[in-house]
Design an enzyme around this catalytic site. Structure first.
Site, mmCIF file in Angstrom:
data_model
loop_
_atom_site.group_PDB
_atom_site.id
_atom_site.type_symbol
_atom_site.label_atom_id
_atom_site.label_comp_id
_atom_site.label_asym_id
_atom_site.label_seq_id
_atom_site.Cartn_x
_atom_site.Cartn_y
_atom_site.Cartn_z
ATOM 1 N N GLU A 739 0.879 -1.177 0.000
ATOM 2 C CA GLU A 739 0.000 0.000 0.000
ATOM 3 C C GLU A 739 0.906 1.212 0.000
ATOM 4 O O GLU A 739 1.729 1.363 0.901
ATOM 5 C CB GLU A 739 -0.872 0.008 1.261
ATOM 6 N N CYS A 773 -1.533 9.475 3.805
ATOM 7 C CA CYS A 773 -1.525 9.020 2.420
ATOM 8 C C CYS A 773 -2.797 9.491 1.717
ATOM 9 O O CYS A 773 -2.803 9.728 0.526
ATOM 10 C CB CYS A 773 -1.432 7.506 2.384
HETATM 11 P P1 NAD Z 1 8.580 4.807 4.062
HETATM 12 O O1 NAD Z 1 8.347 4.174 2.752
HETATM 13 O O2 NAD Z 1 9.754 5.663 4.211
HETATM 14 O O3 NAD Z 1 8.711 3.679 5.181
HETATM 15 C C1 NAD Z 1 7.735 2.692 5.350
HETATM 16 C C2 NAD Z 1 8.364 1.482 6.040
HETATM 17 O O4 NAD Z 1 9.319 0.918 5.168
HETATM 18 C C3 NAD Z 1 9.109 1.840 7.293
HETATM 19 O O5 NAD Z 1 8.919 0.837 8.249
HETATM 20 C C4 NAD Z 1 10.554 1.864 6.844
HETATM 21 O O6 NAD Z 1 11.468 1.591 7.878
HETATM 22 C C5 NAD Z 1 10.547 0.748 5.832
HETATM 23 N N1 NAD Z 1 11.619 0.825 4.827
HETATM 24 C C6 NAD Z 1 12.250 1.924 4.353
HETATM 25 N N2 NAD Z 1 13.144 1.554 3.420
HETATM 26 C C7 NAD Z 1 13.071 0.222 3.286
HETATM 27 C C8 NAD Z 1 13.736 -0.726 2.476
HETATM 28 N N3 NAD Z 1 14.671 -0.386 1.597
HETATM 29 N N4 NAD Z 1 13.396 -2.014 2.604
HETATM 30 C C9 NAD Z 1 12.451 -2.401 3.471
HETATM 31 N N5 NAD Z 1 11.798 -1.547 4.269
HETATM 32 C C10 NAD Z 1 12.106 -0.252 4.174
HETATM 33 O O7 NAD Z 1 7.234 5.555 4.438
HETATM 34 P P2 NAD Z 1 6.917 6.442 5.719
HETATM 35 O O8 NAD Z 1 7.624 7.724 5.618
HETATM 36 O O9 NAD Z 1 7.060 5.653 6.960
HETATM 37 O O10 NAD Z 1 5.353 6.662 5.533
HETATM 38 C C11 NAD Z 1 4.839 7.573 4.651
HETATM 39 C C12 NAD Z 1 4.445 6.938 3.341
HETATM 40 O O11 NAD Z 1 3.510 5.896 3.571
HETATM 41 C C13 NAD Z 1 3.753 7.887 2.410
HETATM 42 O O12 NAD Z 1 4.206 7.687 1.101
HETATM 43 C C14 NAD Z 1 2.291 7.491 2.543
HETATM 44 O O13 NAD Z 1 1.505 7.835 1.444
HETATM 45 C C15 NAD Z 1 2.399 6.037 2.715
HETATM 46 N N6 NAD Z 1 1.218 5.478 3.337
HETATM 47 C C16 NAD Z 1 0.379 4.742 2.580
HETATM 48 C C17 NAD Z 1 -0.760 4.223 3.144
HETATM 49 C C18 NAD Z 1 -1.716 3.404 2.343
HETATM 50 O O14 NAD Z 1 -2.560 2.749 2.928
HETATM 51 N N7 NAD Z 1 -1.644 3.411 1.034
HETATM 52 C C19 NAD Z 1 -1.036 4.443 4.487
HETATM 53 C C20 NAD Z 1 -0.144 5.204 5.231
HETATM 54 C C21 NAD Z 1 0.995 5.692 4.634
#
Ligand code: NAD
Length: 980
Positions: A739, A773
């Site tokens: 997501e 998001c």
């Molecule tokens: P992010 O992508 O930076 O991190 C999300 C998760 O991924 C964290 O736990 C992070 O530690 C992990 N991560 C980061 N790099 C990684 C890698 N290379 N391999 C594996 N895991 C890794 O996102 P964020 O800043 O925590 O959250 C914001 C983002 O989430 C926004 O883009 C938002 O739109 C999205 N979001 C989407 C939804 C949805 O339901 N579609 C809901 C909430 C947030």
């Protein structure tokens, strides 16, 4: 005869007299005249409630329809073919003219013209008929401080102008005097919610500070003009604060000896008894009486809808008889206490009024000690009869433009036509005396619904907290204090049911006040992450073999723990993620919902699907996949992590929780919740760590079967690539649920109701500082409304206080961390270079204390600008102008994302078109685009916003399972046992 019986007998006698007098005064052709009344006609012959609802919705959109073609289009869409309900319907132009006349006549019937002048001539005419008046200046919803100032000015100048006008009118002793002395001739009614743009029961101090100066100014002007001021009551959510502000201000030295203020009591609220007792207490302490208007209440439909929507107890009496009985009880108390509370009995119900007169007689009150009040356009017959009998009757006279008057008008139309309304019963001819005067006998109150939380009971959403109630505010404030005492603690990893040390730790600071350390959380290195995968793999055989119901029970227990700790967990979110009270509370409620919802889904899916034929039994059922990793973002710190973990575990997988770094403390508390709920050791591990290191390591790990990821697009795509590679020895294809981000738009069609659209857009864009998001980051506005929209939007945004998340007064808080601020600053610079910045908020001195930024609204943004294409994740709203709906939809669809979207419009055809054409996972109409509710609006995007099935929806859990087909041939030598 008991006093009650005596009053009842007098009520019947007086009621019959009143009805007899009304009947006698009716012209001979009364019945025929009624038939010609469009309201009566439509109610009787118009094809039921659906038809009337269509009429009211048409009236609501009417001011936005400037051409005949438009008018006819909406009329057909809402009400139907005109010839079916309009006798004179002819060519479209002729019908449109007739419809305009009809709407104008309804408006004139309930609203005394557009201006004070028109209203004053109505008042003068009323006085000529022996009736007093109270003036109400209808206004738009007050969405900004500028609009609140304007409302205050309207009242001040109204008081000045009207006092001069009425001074010259001839004396009318019944109206101008009461047993206690002079009754102000000029009387105005106002709403406190119009005196402050952010009137909110959650923030009593801030609201008082906003309302008080404006209310004082009006009261001063009223005193100087020798006028009386009534404070109206509106929705339940504003009631306590309205009482509180009224009482505080009128206790102030300057106003304490002033008797010409009035407050309203609504008896459809069972709480009216306590409110009345408190008011009496207060007025005794004050030492000077005030006036009280006893009403039944005009927001019944709204209160019921809102409570059902939020799964709150309905705050109003559900039977009309209970409201009427409370009205009589309140009447009696108020009349007994008339020296403290000078009574005004308001309404059109002859029985209720006869009862009041009977009580007054029994108590021996002199004529004029009780005032009767009715609404302009609803009580003409009654007014006349009461005035003839020497009572002081005051008519509530609203005036103002049509658009602002609509909410009022629709309330009156509903009141007039509602099945249970007395007004409608009075349309009968001859009047049914016995029915009209029947004593209200409320049904036995039903006790509160026992909330069954067993697996077999249907899923119900966890209600969010109602912070307009003091208990909820106190609980939240106490939780914030208690949590502050626990700042700075360390939290370990949890692997295989044991606490484990990490290789390093993350220090979590409060984004609203970075000097504060909220907690320290151990971070896993690859070593601990590897141990955690092995622990999960070891626990898998036993856990996956358990009965699905048993696993589901674990989730229900977790939901119970979350409920018990809800304010505490919300408080942690306030401090670690800078969520406001309501946002934090909603996140905890959502986490509870996921546990309850997926528990029931697991039971549902545990039932195998069978298709047997004689000699062959066939089954189709689900098995878990193995070790699952939950990689989640920080912005819904509890809900998303709980949802993914709960879904994976209840399906029979064992799980590793890898939360985003900025939400490590809240995630550590979730680990405690699972343990308290008795989830067996090894089923859920807690391995916080850096995404690029530990997240990636887990994604690559050969024992991991499933990755439940929510986060940004870039990371989501990278995880898919990594998961697609086969690790040495790996014997399965990894499943990735991703997501991802959004670039969401709200469309404002040319017929949108701005009073509804403006707060919806602001809540969607600046709620949680735009760090959702689902947040609205583009608003695409029809050229017809564009300039007005932007002007009001900017004024409303300017009225949003910026401050720390723990302060219920603050509407906008800080961003999550310094990195987010830097990213935001780059977009802010781009906005200044390429767009027209129309609003820039100012965090003031707070800026130095936390991660505050200046919220921005940027107009004239090009649809292909990075501002309109990239996810910004902060309070920056781009405004784009569009010519018509098709262009707006094309602009909205022109991004790589497709998460949420919305439209404000009153045209059914626009709604249908948006439904078909908007390329988003969640489309919302005439409401904010954030805040999806589990089970009601399953949540998730399309295009580059996501590939998973929607969270909180009926397909979600299947993604954590694999189906298996089983087929047994039971035929032995031509013989098969009977099928089971
Ligand atoms: P992010 O992508 O930076 O991190 C999300 C998760 O991924 C964290 O736990 C992070 O530690 C992990 N991560 C980061 N790099 C990684 C890698 N290379 N391999 C594996 N895991 C890794 O996102 P964020 O800043 O925590 O959250 C914001 C983002 O989430 C926004 O883009 C938002 O739109 C999205 N979001 C989407 C939804 C949805 O339901 N579609 C809901 C909430 C947030």
């Amino acid at each position: 005869m008991s006093a009650h019986d005596a009053i009842e007998a007098a009520t019947q006698r007086l009621g019959s007299e009143l009805i007899g007098a009304i009947e006698a005064a009716r012209p001979a052709d009364h019945a025929a005249r009624l038939e010609r009344d469009p309201l009566v006609h439509w109610t009787r012959h118009g094809g039921g409630a659906g038809f009337l609802a269509g009429c009211f919705r048409f009236v609501d959109v009417f001011p936005a329809l400037s051409t005949d073609a438009h008018l006819m289009e909406y009329l057909r869409a809402y009400v139907g073919e005109p010839r079916d309900f309009l006798p004179v319907a002819g060519a479209d132009g002729q019908t449109a003219r007739r419809v305009r006349e009809l709407v104008a006549s309804l408006q004139q019937r309930f609203i005394a013209g557009p201006s004070l002048d028109s209203a004053l001539s109505v008042c003068e005419r009323l006085r000529g008929q022996g009736l007093a008046f109270t003036l109400d200046a209808l206004g738009e919803a007050v969405l900004s401080e500028r609009e609140a100032d304007a409302y205050q000015d309207t009242y001040r100048s109204l008081l000045q102008t009207a006092s001069q006008a009425v001074a010259g009118w001839p004396e009318a002793p019944t109206l101008d005097s009461a047993p206690w002395g002079r009754v102000p001739r000029l009387n105005v009614s106002l709403k406190l919610t119009s005196l402050y743009s952010r009137f909110d029961g959650m923030d009593p101090l801030g609201t008082f500070a906003g309302v008080a100066p404006r209310l004082r100014a009006i009261l001063r002007a009223a005193r100087a003009a020798g006028a009386s001021v009534n404070v109206d009551m509106e929705q339940r959510e504003h009631k306590d604060l309205t009482f509180e502000i009224f009482q505080r201000i009128l206790f102030e030295e300057e106003f304490r000896d002033w008797p010409d203020a009035s407050i309203t009591l609504q008896t459809y609220l069972p709480e009216n008894r306590a409110d009345l007792a408190a008011l009496l207490d207060w007025v005794r302490r004050r030492g000077t009486p005030v006036n009280i208007r006893v009403v039944k209440g005009a927001y019944w439909d709204y209160e019921v809808l809102r409570a059902r929507y939020r799964n709150w107890p309905v705050p109003v009496h559900q039977s009309k008889a209970a409201t009427d009985a409370d009205f009589e009880a309140a009447t009696r108390i108020v009349l007994e206490q008339h020296a403290l509370l000078r009574p005004a009995i308001a309404g059109h119900n002859v029985r209720s009024i006869a009862h009041a007169i009977a009580v007054a007689e029994t108590l021996g009150l002199p004529q004029g000690a009780v005032e009767y009040q009715t609404l302009y356009g609803l009580g003409d017959e009654l007014n006349r009869v009461l005035a003839e009998r020497g009572h002081r009757v005051r008519v509530y006279v609203p005036f103002g433009d049509f658009v602002p008057g609509l909410a009022y008008l629709v309330r009156r139309l509903l009141e007039a036509t509602s099945r249970s309304a007395f007004v409608r019963e009075m349309w009968a001819s001859p009047l049914p005396v016995v029915g009209l005067l029947a004593k209200p006998e409320p049904p036995e109150p039903v006790g509160p619904r026992a909330s069954a939380r067993t697996l077999d009971a249907p899923f119900e959403n966890e209600p969010v907290s109602d912070f307009a109630r003091p208990e909820a505010r106190q609980a939240m404030a106490a939780a914030l204090d208690a949590v502050r005492q626990k700042f700075g603690r360390s939290y370990p990893l949890w692997i295989g049911g044991r606490a484990a040390e990490g290789a390093s730790e993350i220090v979590r600071r409060n984004p609203s006040l970075t000097a504060e350390v909220v907690g320290r959380v151990a971070l896993a290195s690859r070593r601990e992450a590897g141990q955690a995968v092995r622990a999960a793999a070891r626990a898998f055989p036993e856990w996956s073999a358990r009965a699905p119901r048993e696993r589901a029970e674990c989730l229900l227990r977790a939901a119970e723990v979350l409920r018990r700790r809800r304010f505490e967990l919300a408080a942690w979110e306030v401090f670690e993620e800078a969520k406001s009270w309501r946002e934090a509370d909603a996140d905890v409620a959502e986490a509870i919902d996921y546990c309850e919802y997926y528990a029931r889904e697991a039971v549902r899916l545990a039932e195998p699907w069978r298709r047997d034929v004689p000699g062959e039994s066939n089954e189709y059922f689900y098995e878990p996949l193995g070790v699952a990793v939950a990689i989640t973002p920080w912005n819904f710190p509890l809900a998303i992590l709980t949802g993914v973990t709960a879904a994976a575990a209840v399906a029979g997988n064992t799980v590793l929780m890898k939360p985003a770094e900025p939400s490590s403390v809240v995630a550590a508390h979730l680990m405690e919740v699972w343990r308290e709920a008795g989830v067996p050791p090894g089923v859920i591990q807690f391995v916080p760590g850096r995404g690029e290191e530990i997240g990636e390591y887990l994604v690559r790990h050969r024992e991991v079967a499933l990755i439940g990821f929510t986060g940004s697009l870039a990371v989501g795509l990278r995880i898919q690539r990594l998961a697609a590679r086969l690790a040495p020895g790996q014997r399965h294809v990894k499943r990735v649920i991703a997501e991802m981000g959004g670039k969401n738009a709200i469309l404002i069609a040319g017929d949108a109701d701005l009073d509804q659209a403006l707060p919806g857009v602001l809540a969607s864009a600046f709620g949680y500082q735009g760090q959702k998001c689902s947040a609205c980051s583009r608003v695409i506005v029809d050229a017809r409304l564009h300039d007005t929209f932007v002007e009001r939007l900017v004024a409303a945004a300017d009225s949003l206080p910026i401050g720390p998340a723990w302060d219920p007064h603050a509407a906008i808080g800080p961003l999550i961390n310094a990195e987010a601020c830097e990213r935001f600053a780059r977009y802010a610079a781009l906005a200044a270079e390429t767009g027209r910045v129309v609003f820039r908020g100012d965090p003031g001195p707070r800026r130095a204390e936390g991660h505050y930024v200046e919220p921005l609204i940027v107009a004239d943004v090009a649809p292909d600008s990075p501002l309109a294409q990239e996810e910004i994740f902060g309070p920056l709203l781009s405004v784009i102008r569009a010519d018509g709906l098709e262009e707006a939809i094309a602009i909205a669809n022109d991004t790589q994302y497709g998460l949420t979207g919305g439209i404000y419009t009153r045209h059914p055809e626009h709604i249908r078109r948006a439904r078909a054409a908007c390329r988003v996972g969640n489309l919302y109409v005439n409401r904010p685009i954030t805040g999806a509710v589990v089970g009601r609006q399953p949540f998730g995007g399309m295009r580059l916003s996501g590939i998973g099935s929607k969270a909180g929806g009926p397909d979600y859990l299947r993604q954590f399972m694999q189906p298996k087909t089983f087929c047994e041939n039971s035929v032995r030598r031509g013989f098969a046992p009977p099928s089971p």
